[in-house]
Design an enzyme around this catalytic site. Sequence first.
Site: not given
Lengths: 94, 116, 108
Positions: C103, C105-108
């Site tokens: 995944r 890391t910085n995607c909401l």
Amino acid sequence: MMSDFHTLHILNKTPDHPRFSECLGMSSSDDALLLTENGVLALTTSRVLGDRTVYALKSDLTARAIDTHQSNVGAIDYQGMVELSLKAKRVICW
Amino acid sequence: METLIVIDQAPYGSFAGREALDMAFSLAAFDQPASLLFTGAGVHWLRKGQAPDSIHQKSVEKNLSAAPIFGIEQLLVDSASCERFGLTVDDLPDGITLIDGNADMIGRYQNVLFAG
Amino acid sequence: MTTSNLPARNNEGFLEDAFAWSREIAEVIAREGDIELSEKHWEIIRFLREFYKQHEISPPSNRLFVKAVREALGEEKGNSIYLMQLFPGTPAKTACRIAGLPRPTNCL
């Protein structure tokens, strides 16, 4: 409350951390020091900060039961932290 | 307004450096210029041939090789620290600039952030 | 192969082990999101697989996904509209999920 200063040093380490003395070594009397997280514990060790302009984050003081009533430390909230950062010509996060 | 992110701790022992790398990438994502300085034990990030699958971690050497793609401005390393830990120019990956990472140099950046 | 016999995945449908991936797995994961994989999708998937092999990370955000695709494949494919059309939702997440990468890391 907020006097003029050049660099804002944001310090979140305890006085026994190497970065703590590096920070004091690089800061001058034109600078301001903002203690956050475990950095606020420096206030329990007398005179380690010299005559610098010192602020500390209120929530971190409260969390650790550190009292600043007797000192010249400016206790500020996150809003105050943002204002200090914007006022500084330079910011160093230790 | 350029940000200098200083990594002064060895990799794999903590997540401090990885978080800093992540922050550098995030700044680059929003076109905010960011550079990385490796100093002190942080120079171990730059060793060639790291294979940390043996300790179930991802290679910071390989992670770092994405820096130019994501738009990190400069990868800098303090020469005195390299000497101290026995790294010569030939040991360093491509695209790393050797500098004297002293207080004056750090002070030239408007924003400085130490990892961890 | 169906959703029920895929290798282990996390709660958001990302493979636990990027190297347990296969083209067939990609097709199953894509179908969960109603995506029929075309050559255009595969080009991006191949790029992501290669990127992961070299850098051991997923592009951390949409912006950096777009940036990395632009570096590798040019402006025409490295733009958010193109990638959004191929991988709807959050393109970096959708594309990494199908390509078997962790995944971002910085995607909401």
